[in-house]
Structures are given as C-alpha cells and as structure tokens.
Design a protein around this motif. Structure first.
Motif: not given
Length: 277
Positions: A117-124, A126-133, A241-252
């Motif tokens: 699944t196309p997935v990326a993690v953004y911080d609060a 909206w800066t991309q921290l990590l994305a899978n291939p 949304h990840v509770a506690g640290n406001h990370l956002r996991i975006m999945a397509y």
C-alpha cells in the motif's frame, strides 16, 4: 564526547537496521546485514558523502537538529537512543514545545505491514518524514522544501494529483487552517515558525488565508493521480492521525477489482523495480 563517538554510534545503529525493517528491497547479497550508507542517505535525505564524514569523525560542527532528527528516524532509534544521538552531536533534543518528528516503533511496524500500500508519514507541519517505496513510486520523490505539502501547494505547485481550481483552492484553505492549528499547539517550534514566515513571504494567497485565523484538521479525500508510467489512477486517500504526537499516516488504496486496482498492482512491480535498480 567526540565526533569519533558520534561516528561509531551511527555506524553501529546503521548495521542494526535491515533493509526490510526500513521498507527497502534487500538488493541481493550483502557483506553486512544492515543498511548501506547509500540507503541511509536516501531514507534520511542526507548525502552519502556527509554520512561518510560523520562516521569517520571528519564533519566539523556535526549537523543541524533537522539532520540529526532525520538520522534518528531513518535508524529507527528509540527515545533514549535519539536523545543520546543529539548529545553526541552536541545538540539539545527538541523539547515538549516543538513538533514531534520521531516516528515511533509502532508506526514503523504499521508501515512494515503495509508494503503493498502506498503509505507515508507526515509530521504536524505536513512535512514528509518517511515514505515507503510504493508511495514514492506513485507520488514522486520529494527533496528539500518540497517535502512539505503546504510548500508544494502554495509555492512550487509540484504534484501528480489532478486538481481543478476549486479543489486546489479547497486544499490550500485546508492546509493553511491546519498549519494555524499546529502553530497553536507548538508555539515554540522554530522550524514551524520559519515555514510560516517563508510561506507568507512567498505566497500572498497563503498570507491572506493565514490572516483569517481559521483552524481545521486535514481530511481524507478521493484523488486522481496522473502517473507517467501506469496512467491515471483514482484512489482513496485516507489520513490516519497518531494520538499524542500528531503524526499523520497517509495511505492510498484502490477499490478492489477495478482498473485502478490493476494499475496500482502494476505500479507495485514496475515502480519498486525502478527505485531499487
């Protein structure tokens, strides 16, 4: 502590992380099980030459907080290890008034289990921290300021997502309102303050939206993506949304048994082969 201590710690942590844990293809036979410098470079967004200089103790005044944070994420460091890395670099770890940019082990495990699944993690911010291939194959590989979704939306307009003037305006309004909400949560974050200052300077439209004082949280949506290899895909884009640290996991994701699902499956083969080749 010396720069040699920093280099030895980075080397040891790099040897500990396997490509599979980092969401990368194994890439054939290896002399050591851990990440290669080039792989760490790609994951952290730092030049391989700079990583060599860090590991060999040749970097003068080693690194900014943003670089150290990026290395900590790419190396999957626990909280105590992350703080130790900052100390080795002669820096203070970001305090409670700053945007959390550490990806927790649980979030790393979620990404490990969503390789198809196309997935990326953004911080609060909206800066991309990590994305899978597969996410990178679908959306493209961002570098520098373009890692931030608001920067792309207001300044560079770099995207494969198809927009109408109405949908683009709605996205810009939502991002500006989301950033205002984040700025209220993290008033002491220097990187966030600088981002907002630069956006106001570079985009009169962002400045106008910012001055309205509206706050909001980014919502899930359905997006059409014009991909240069597999063609057009219309996918559900969900933001968790990840509770506690406001990370956002975006999945397509694609609706099963559709042409979009077939094209996404094709991209999972073609796209990841291109990235690892």
């Amino acid at each position: 502590m010396s720069s040699t201590d920093l280099g030895e710690a980075l080397h040891a942590w790099r040897d500990r992380v396997t490509p599979e844990q980092a969401g990368l293809p194994a890439g054939g036979r290896r002399r050591a099980p851990g990440l290669r410098r080039e792989e760490l470079s790609r994951l952290a967004g730092i030049s391989a030459d700079y990583i060599v200089r860090l590991e060999q103790g040749r970097a003068v005044n080693p690194s900014s907080p943003q670089i150290i944070e990026a290395l900590a994420r790419a190396l999957h460091l626990e909280s105590g290890e992350r703080e130790h890395l900052f100390r080795l670099a002669g820096l203070a770890a970001p305090g409670p008034g700053t945007v959390p940019r550490r990806i927790t082990p649980g979030v790393h495990r979620i990404l490990d289990r969503l390789r198809d699944t196309p997935v990326a993690v953004y911080d609060a911010t909206w800066t991309q921290l990590l994305a899978n291939p597969l996410y990178t194959a679908l959306i493209g590989e961002w570098t520098g300021p373009d890692l931030n979704a608001a920067w792309r939306a207001f300044v560079t307009s770099t995207t494969r997502v198809r927009h109408t003037p109405e949908s683009n305006g709605a996205l810009q309004q939502l991002l500006a309102a989301d950033l205002r909400r984040t700025s209220a949560l993290y008033p002491d974050d220097a990187a966030l303050t600088d981002l907002i200052t630069q956006l106001r300077r570079r985009s009169a439209h962002f400045a106008d939206l910012w001055d309205t004082g509206t706050t909001a949280e980014h919502q899930s949506s359905r997006k059409t993506i014009d991909h240069p290899t597999v063609g057009t895909l219309t996918l559900d884009c969900d933001v968790l949304h990840v509770a506690g640290n406001h990370l956002r996991i975006m999945a397509y994701t694609a609706e099963p048994a559709t042409e979009d699902a077939q094209r996404l499956a094709l991209l999972s083969v073609l796209g990841t082969q291109t990235l690892s080749g």
